[in-house]
Design an enzyme around this catalytic site. Structure first.
Site: not given
Length: 161
Positions: A40-41
């Site tokens: 997840n960025k």
């Protein structure tokens, strides 16, 4: 199907913006941290926007949020879900976003991390909310657009803190 619950909000007296997700994924629930999945960025994007080196330590991430006047929460308080995909969410109950906004009046802008949080928030706050609401592309690895595109759209946050 197991019922899952979101975390308490991370918010500070001088928070100006609120970033709302839908509900924590499996990895986040295991770690008891917002956006804990390594792909997840969310954290990578935020630190990049503010030209800071990404911190691995969760306490340092929270300090980063406070310094930049950013609050984080989820629109869903609890739900049933298999896996981590928003499309699998069923029987949801919502967090009281309106009450949070009353308690923290400096928050004037909400950024929704993906469509699910945006759609739920619009239902909850109605047509004329007293804050500005923007929808951003989900930072989840399940949302398949390039990192550069996500970063570009998320960079808008910088204009509000």
């Amino acid at each position: 199907m197991k019922r899952i619950s979101s975390f308490p909000p991370i918010i500070f007296k001088d928070s100006k913006i609120l970033i709302l997700g839908s509900v924590p994924g499996i990895k986040s629930l295991e770690m008891q941290e917002y956006y804990a999945h390594p792909q997840n960025k969310f954290w990578t994007i935020l630190f990049e926007i503010f030209n800071e080196n990404l911190k691995k330590n969760y306490v340092e991430k929270i300090k980063f949020l406070e310094k930049n006047k950013i609050a984080v929460w989820d629109v869903i308080d609890s739900c049933e879900r298999e896996g981590s995909l928003d499309t699998k969410i069923k029987n949801e109950s919502h967090n009281d976003i309106a009450e949070l906004l009353k308690a923290y009046p400096k928050v004037q802008t909400i950024f929704c991390n993906g469509q699910k949080s945006f759609k739920n928030l619009k239902k909850m706050l109605g047509e004329k909310p007293n804050v500005s609401i923007y929808v951003l592309p989900s930072t989840s690895p399940a949302h398949a657009i390039t990192f550069e595109k996500k970063l570009s759209e998320w960079s808008e946050i910088k204009n509000f803190v």
